[in-house]
Design an enzyme around this catalytic site. Structure first.
Site, short mmCIF file in Angstrom:
data_model
loop_
_atom_site.label_atom_id
_atom_site.label_comp_id
_atom_site.label_asym_id
_atom_site.label_seq_id
_atom_site.Cartn_x
_atom_site.Cartn_y
_atom_site.Cartn_z
N SER A 47 0.83 -1.21 0.00
CA SER A 47 0.00 0.00 0.00
C SER A 47 0.86 1.26 0.00
CB SER A 47 -0.89 0.00 1.25
OG SER A 47 -1.46 1.28 1.43
N TYR A 64 -1.45 6.12 -4.75
CA TYR A 64 -2.57 7.04 -4.91
C TYR A 64 -2.03 8.26 -5.63
CZ TYR A 64 -5.57 4.40 -1.70
OH TYR A 64 -6.34 3.43 -1.13
N THR A 108 -4.30 3.21 -7.90
CA THR A 108 -5.69 2.98 -7.48
C THR A 108 -6.54 4.15 -7.95
OG1 THR A 108 -4.95 1.67 -5.61
CG2 THR A 108 -7.17 2.59 -5.46
N LYS A 153 -6.02 -0.11 -10.63
CA LYS A 153 -6.83 -0.88 -9.67
C LYS A 153 -8.10 -0.11 -9.36
CE LYS A 153 -6.65 -2.73 -4.94
NZ LYS A 153 -7.43 -1.77 -4.15
N HIS A 193 -12.86 -2.22 -4.29
CA HIS A 193 -12.13 -1.86 -3.07
C HIS A 193 -12.72 -2.60 -1.86
CE1 HIS A 193 -9.18 1.55 -2.20
NE2 HIS A 193 -9.40 1.10 -0.97
C1 FNR Z 1 -7.78 -1.72 1.68
N1 FNR Z 1 -7.68 -1.53 0.30
C2 FNR Z 1 -6.73 -0.66 -0.19
N2 FNR Z 1 -6.57 -0.52 -1.54
C3 FNR Z 1 -5.62 0.29 -2.04
O1 FNR Z 1 -5.50 0.40 -3.26
N3 FNR Z 1 -4.78 0.98 -1.19
C4 FNR Z 1 -4.87 0.89 0.16
O2 FNR Z 1 -4.11 1.50 0.90
C5 FNR Z 1 -5.89 0.05 0.69
N4 FNR Z 1 -6.04 -0.08 2.04
C6 FNR Z 1 -6.95 -0.97 2.55
C7 FNR Z 1 -7.02 -1.18 3.92
C8 FNR Z 1 -7.90 -2.11 4.45
C9 FNR Z 1 -7.96 -2.32 5.92
C10 FNR Z 1 -8.71 -2.88 3.57
C11 FNR Z 1 -9.65 -3.93 4.11
C12 FNR Z 1 -8.65 -2.68 2.21
C13 FNR Z 1 -8.48 -2.34 -0.63
C14 FNR Z 1 -7.78 -3.66 -0.94
O3 FNR Z 1 -6.61 -3.46 -1.68
C15 FNR Z 1 -8.67 -4.61 -1.75
O4 FNR Z 1 -9.16 -3.96 -2.90
C16 FNR Z 1 -9.85 -5.16 -0.94
O5 FNR Z 1 -9.50 -5.37 0.41
C17 FNR Z 1 -10.30 -6.48 -1.54
O6 FNR Z 1 -11.43 -6.98 -0.93
P1 FNR Z 1 -11.38 -8.09 0.25
O7 FNR Z 1 -10.47 -9.22 -0.21
O8 FNR Z 1 -10.92 -7.41 1.47
O9 FNR Z 1 -12.83 -8.51 0.32
#
Ligand code: FNR
Length: 353
Positions: free
Chosen positions: A112, A134, A160, A223, A247
């Protein structure tokens, strides 16, 4: 490493309860929750549950393997660890522990942009990793992330594009969640997650994309795409990959599940880029459904951070191995010897349900 007993988590659903046991309720609510009424969060799972897998029989599957490639890089299975921020909020070793488990499991880690460990420390785990990015209002911040990722050996930049604003996530608000101000984001010059929250660039457009593409020679992945039209545009702009994602139900509530739009996105991409999917993947059979509809691989999010919270590196390793074993068993029962064998004939979706 802490011992992870079978009885504690037998599958990726169980690990959620383990995390709930060890985390404070506000942090757990932040991880588990989604946006709005969490309709999309539930839809992500419902889509996998509605999907029907159709096995072929009398196929010799004695030599079945989960091994594949993702963006041309060998992988032990068609799974990438999804980018999730502030992992040191759930475990002191944070993203470094996740990176070690991913490397040991032969799985790429997508780090991340809000990582609480430095890219150089994550790279020291030795496995392949991608840098999630980002677009920031401060262009220097965006450029700095890309430069550090390149210097530390990232193999792709994952921009993203579904997060122009961060919506109110009421489950987390109700539980009293606030970003811990003791945590810093090294790749962003030590800013806190709360500082960065207000730095997200709501003006992100295709011209921003061009500017960011001009910063790097690494493959670019977008993404957060759900529309086939956006997938086609992404290909025209030369992306190496697309992650079909909502997401994890944390951004716009009301969107389709990625699985529901996957076939149309794959058709629009027409082989010009690799297509990944995330949001709600919890079972080896979910991975097979995504492959059957044309995904190259999936990303897995929450189960990984739950496992990190519950049992650190060993927990994440356990989640990845459980998933790999489920994929292997599923391939065998589906009559396939490798992820490449899984195709449309193995799935019923949409009008035929
Ligand atoms: C995320 N996700 C996310 N995506 C991203 O592009 N940058 C980020 O910093 C984060 N941070 C983040 C924190 C937490 C706690 C969660 C749960 C999710 C989204 C992540 O990459 C992904 O798209 C989803 O978590 C996928 O879905 P599932 O597997 O959690 O159902």
């Amino acid at each position: 490493m802490a011992e992870v007993r079978d009885a504690e988590f037998l599958n990726l659903h169980d690990v959620e309860a383990c995390a709930r046991d060890v985390l404070d309720p506000a942090t757990f609510a932040f991880l588990a929750g989604g946006a709005g009424d969490e309709v999309t969060l539930r839809r992500n799972r419902a889509a996998f549950e509605r999907c029907r897998l159709v096995p072929r029989v009398l196929v010799d599957v004695g030599a079945a393997t989960t091994a594949t490639t993702v963006l041309g890089r060998p992988a032990a299975m068609p799974v990438v660890v999804a980018p999730m921020g502030i992992q040191r909020a759930v475990h002191p070793e944070g993203e470094c522990a996740t990176a070690r488990a991913a490397a040991a499991g032969g799985t790429t880690l997508c780090l991340s942009n809000i990582s609480t460990c430095a890219p150089a420390d994550v790279a020291a785990a030795g496995g392949p990793w991608w840098q999630q990015l980002y677009s920031w209002r401060d262009h220097g911040l965006t450029r700095g992330v890309v430069e550090q990722a390149e210097a530390c050996g990232a193999e792709a930049i994952v921009l993203t594009v579904d997060s122009g604003v961060v919506p109110r996530r009421e489950r987390a608000l109700r539980a009293g969640f606030a970003f811990p101000d003791t945590l810093e984001v090294p790749v962003c010059g030590g800013r806190t997650p709360a500082d960065l929250h207000v730095q997200v660039d709501v003006t992100l457009s295709w011209s921003t994309f061009e500017r960011i593409a001009g910063l790097t020679r690494l493959p670019l992945v977008l993404k957060g795409i759900l529309s086939p039209a956006d997938a086609a545009l992404a290909c025209e702009h030369g992306v190496a990959g697309i992650v079909v994602s909502n997401h994890g139900g944390r951004q716009l509530d009301g969107t389709p599940a990625p699985l529901e739009v996957l076939a149309a996105v794959v058709e629009a991409v027409a082989g010009r880029a690799e297509v990944l999917l995330d949001s709600g993947v919890r079972r080896g059979t979910d991975v097979l459904a995504a492959l059957a509809l044309g995904a190259r691989a999936v990303m897995v999010g929450r189960p990984v951070i739950y496992a990190l919270a519950a049992a650190g590196e060993a927990g994440v390793a356990r989640v990845l191995e459980l998933l790999r074993a489920e994929i292997e068993q599923g391939l065998t029962l589906l009559g396939c010897t490798s992820p490449d064998d899984v195709g449309q004939e193995h799935v019923l979706i949409g009008a035929t349900w």
